[in-house]
Design a protein around this motif. Structure first.
Motif, PDB file in Angstrom:
ATOM      1  N   TYR A  84       0.943  -1.085   0.040  1.00 23.67           N
ATOM      2  CA  TYR A  84       0.088   0.131   0.144  1.00 23.67           C
ATOM      3  C   TYR A  84       0.873   1.429  -0.160  1.00 23.67           C
ATOM      4  CZ  TYR A  84      -3.303   3.692   1.806  1.00 23.67           C
ATOM      5  OH  TYR A  84      -3.951   4.769   1.932  1.00 23.67           O
TER       6      TYR A  84
ATOM      7  N   ILE B 192       0.714   3.676  -3.250  1.00 22.17           N
ATOM      8  CA  ILE B 192       0.163   4.987  -3.017  1.00 22.17           C
ATOM      9  C   ILE B 192       1.236   6.076  -2.920  1.00 22.17           C
ATOM     10  CG2 ILE B 192      -1.166   6.402  -1.802  1.00 22.17           C
ATOM     11  CD1 ILE B 192      -2.911   4.270  -3.003  1.00 22.17           C
TER      12      ILE B 192
ATOM     13  N   SER C  29      -7.241  11.226   1.441  1.00 21.77           N
ATOM     14  CA  SER C  29      -6.803  11.382   0.004  1.00 21.77           C
ATOM     15  C   SER C  29      -5.312  10.715  -0.029  1.00 21.77           C
ATOM     16  CB  SER C  29      -6.553  12.983  -0.138  1.00 21.77           C
ATOM     17  OG  SER C  29      -5.695  13.295  -1.335  1.00 21.77           O
ATOM     18  N   ASP C  30      -5.080  10.281  -1.176  1.00 17.95           N
ATOM     19  CA  ASP C  30      -3.637   9.555  -1.374  1.00 17.95           C
ATOM     20  C   ASP C  30      -2.449  10.729  -1.216  1.00 17.95           C
ATOM     21  OD1 ASP C  30      -4.243  10.969  -3.630  1.00 17.95           O
ATOM     22  OD2 ASP C  30      -4.012   9.205  -4.934  1.00 17.95           O
ATOM     23  N   ARG C  31      -2.731  11.884  -1.262  1.00 14.09           N
ATOM     24  CA  ARG C  31      -1.658  12.990  -0.713  1.00 14.09           C
ATOM     25  C   ARG C  31      -1.468  13.245   0.622  1.00 14.09           C
ATOM     26  NH1 ARG C  31      -3.221  17.560  -5.795  1.00 14.09           N
ATOM     27  NH2 ARG C  31      -3.077  16.035  -7.504  1.00 14.09           N
TER      28      ARG C  31
ATOM     29  N   SER D 169      -3.050   9.315   6.421  1.00 13.44           N
ATOM     30  CA  SER D 169      -3.175   7.692   6.012  1.00 13.44           C
ATOM     31  C   SER D 169      -2.353   6.872   7.087  1.00 13.44           C
ATOM     32  CB  SER D 169      -2.391   7.583   4.511  1.00 13.44           C
ATOM     33  OG  SER D 169      -3.417   8.377   3.533  1.00 13.44           O
TER      34      SER D 169
ATOM     35  N   SER E 146      -1.395   1.699  -6.950  1.00 16.20           N
ATOM     36  CA  SER E 146      -1.588   3.353  -6.884  1.00 16.20           C
ATOM     37  C   SER E 146      -2.881   3.875  -6.841  1.00 16.20           C
ATOM     38  CB  SER E 146      -0.759   4.042  -8.096  1.00 16.20           C
ATOM     39  OG  SER E 146       0.465   3.374  -8.183  1.00 16.20           O
ATOM     40  N   ASP E 147      -3.969   2.846  -7.197  1.00 18.14           N
ATOM     41  CA  ASP E 147      -5.343   3.294  -7.195  1.00 18.14           C
ATOM     42  C   ASP E 147      -6.187   3.442  -5.593  1.00 18.14           C
ATOM     43  OD1 ASP E 147      -8.003   3.681  -7.821  1.00 18.14           O
ATOM     44  OD2 ASP E 147      -8.107   2.664  -9.343  1.00 18.14           O
ATOM     45  N   ASN E 148      -6.259   4.298  -5.333  1.00 17.95           N
ATOM     46  CA  ASN E 148      -6.759   4.425  -3.762  1.00 17.95           C
ATOM     47  C   ASN E 148      -8.106   3.880  -3.875  1.00 17.95           C
ATOM     48  OD1 ASN E 148      -6.645   4.793  -1.038  1.00 17.95           O
ATOM     49  ND2 ASN E 148      -7.260   7.083  -1.213  1.00 17.95           N
TER      50      ASN E 148
ATOM     51  N   TRP F 199      -8.073   0.205  -3.342  1.00 21.23           N
ATOM     52  CA  TRP F 199      -8.009  -0.124  -1.742  1.00 21.23           C
ATOM     53  C   TRP F 199      -9.162   0.065  -0.887  1.00 21.23           C
ATOM     54  CZ3 TRP F 199      -3.991  -2.872  -0.288  1.00 21.23           C
ATOM     55  CH2 TRP F 199      -2.726  -2.965  -1.251  1.00 21.23           C
ATOM     56  N   ARG F 200      -9.915   1.079  -1.206  1.00 23.53           N
ATOM     57  CA  ARG F 200     -10.953   1.732  -0.582  1.00 23.53           C
ATOM     58  C   ARG F 200     -12.178   0.238  -0.212  1.00 23.53           C
ATOM     59  NH1 ARG F 200     -14.018   6.286  -2.887  1.00 23.53           N
ATOM     60  NH2 ARG F 200     -12.102   7.085  -2.142  1.00 23.53           N
TER      61      ARG F 200
END
Length: 485
Positions: A278, A282, A349-351, A356, A416-418, A421-422
């Motif tokens: 993860y 990410i 957010s992945d940023r 996180s 890389s797709d959040n 993972w959700r």
């Protein structure tokens, strides 16, 4: 002679051989878990040489192949939990633990050579065999603990033993990352814990013992203290009660406990296996930063584990709180806090690196309460068959360890797709909520009637026809049941 109060049992030394045995159990769990989860970091290193030390060989694997390798140890574990629980309950845990550690260590040392010679396919089979050995560890640990741990010390000593899981995870993540990025390269992530495992075997062979009566180091005072505290009438006489299989498998408290442990395993193994993936997918950090960030939640988990130990010691010694309320409250906090944290993580957010990581830390640290909240419940239900009970429930939890990475490998095709993972985090949250809900409603913390099946001789002696209870042998000291918490 009948003992009706725990205070009348002779007190053993404050520090004794029982603490040495718990230290062995703790270190055993640490090394075995480290050898199981070092692959989560090492697989990032040997599939992406630029992220670690480029001087060592790189192997190209697909996401599906990575999932197979990560789940391979759990495939093996499913087959040996039950057998290990049965054998350790009948014959003792020492020899089994030695065999488990020695085989696991040898296969760990051989891992880099296996990958070079046979590719990921041979690595899968070797890790599967390693999982066969690893699967027998936890039932043996609980069997050994049940033979050495007085009731009043169950939460403290049992909690210390289970923190080996946290330390092993930290060692598997942080040390693997540091070694992979060093001049020794990623193969050293398998060599170091392997050689330490062999050293453990040599020490345990000399100083370990199945029970207090078999130890050459224990004092007579400590031996009697443990035997009386555990009500070891049958073990003192050398008898072994038959296994009431049907009663165990149809016992509602145990079935509910097993389901609860399986729901918790879905979250625990997912976090252990997938945190490095993860973070890499990410945030795209190199192997050193990835391993340190992956280990951070488990460092906090280790500290919170000891926090739960001190909390339960305080509540049981200074507050009038029942064992049932204690177990269910702690387990609810461990399960539902983790579920809420994973729900929040799925929408961060992945940023937002800090947000996180904070969610991961909270989710992982909360899990530490499961050891006292539900894992020790196996000993509550049946001290005589604690290892067997844990073997049955561990078989189910290992099934979760097998299914989890495969499902995640299908659900998360792009690390890389959040949003992918959700779906994983939300599904785990629902499972956690339901598992603990059933445990709160139906869970029990009392010794079950099938723990000590009565023999025909005992039933005859206790028959009303005799008009009085049978006389006790001078060599047998019986203890009446009491609520030790």
């Amino acid at each position: 002679m009948t003992i009706t109060s725990f205070n009348l049992v002779a007190k053993g030394p404050k520090w004794g051989v029982r603490h040495l045995q718990v230290l062995f159990l703790f270190s055993c769990a640490t090394l075995i878990v480290a050898q199981r989860f070092n692959m989560s970091v090492a697989i990032v290193a040997f599939t992406n040489a630029k992220s670690s030390n480029p001087n060592y060989p790189e192997y190209k694997l697909t996401e599906k192949q990575k999932s197979y390798i990560l789940s391979s140890t759990f495939w093996g574990s499913c087959c040996t939990h039950l057998m290990s629980g049965y054998l350790s309950s009948r014959f003792g845990a020492k020899v089994l633990l030695l065999a488990i550690m020695f085989l696991t260590a040898l296969l760990s040392i051989a891992t880099p050579f296996v990958l070079a010679w046979g590719g990921w396919q041979l690595l899968f089979w070797v890790r599967l065999v390693q999982g066969l050995a690893m699967g027998g560890m936890w039932p043996c640990l609980y069997t050994h603990l049940a033979k050495w741990c007085p009731k009043k010390e169950a939460n403290r000593l049992g909690g210390v033993m289970t923190t080996g899981l946290d330390c092993g995870t930290i060692l598997g993540f942080a040390l693997s990352g540091l070694l992979s990025a060093s001049s020794l390269g990623w193969p050293s992530a398998f060599y170091v814990p392997g050689y330490l495992g062999i050293v453990w075997c040599l020490l345990f062979m000399r100083y370990g013992a199945n029970s207090p009566s078999e130890s050459s180091l224990i004092s007579l005072a400590e031996q009697k203290h443990i035997q009386l505290a555990l009500e070891q009438n049958k073990e003192v006489r050398g008898e072994s009660p038959p296994v009431p299989w049907l009663k165990i498998l149809t016992s509602r408290p145990f079935v509910v406990l097993a389901f609860c442990k399986m729901s918790q395993a879905c979250s625990f193994y997912t976090l252990m296996q997938q945190i490095p993936r993860y973070i890499h997918g990410i945030f795209n950090y190199n192997i050193l930063i990835n391993s340190l960030l992956s280990a951070l939640p488990f460092v906090v988990m280790l500290m919170s584990s000891y926090g739960f130990i001190f909390l339960t010691e305080y509540l049981t010694r200074h507050r009038d709180i029942s064992l049932s309320v204690l177990r269910k409250c702690i387990n609810s906090f461990a399960s539902w806090t983790t579920a809420v944290a994973l729900v929040i993580l799925s929408y961060v957010s992945d940023r937002n690196v800090v947000g996180s990581m904070l969610c991961l830390v909270i989710a992982t640290a909360s899990i530490s309460g499961q050891a006292i909240g539900s894992s020790l419940n196996h000993v509550d239900l049946s001290p005589n068959f604690a290892g067997l009970l844990f073997g049955i429930s561990s078989t189910l939890t290992s099934a979760a360890g097998v299914i989890s990475p495969i499902i995640i490998g299908l659900a998360v095709t792009n690390e890389s797709d959040n949003t992918q993972w959700r779906s994983v985090f939300l599904g785990i949250s629902v499972i956690l909520f339901l598992g603990n809900l059933f445990y709160v409603i139906f869970g029990k913390m009392t010794v079950q009637p099938w723990n000590e099946p009565q023999s025909k001789d005992t039933q005859t002696e206790a028959s009303p026809k005799t008009g009085a209870p049978a006389a006790l042998s001078e060599e047998t000291i019986s203890t009446e049941r009491f609520n030790y918490l």
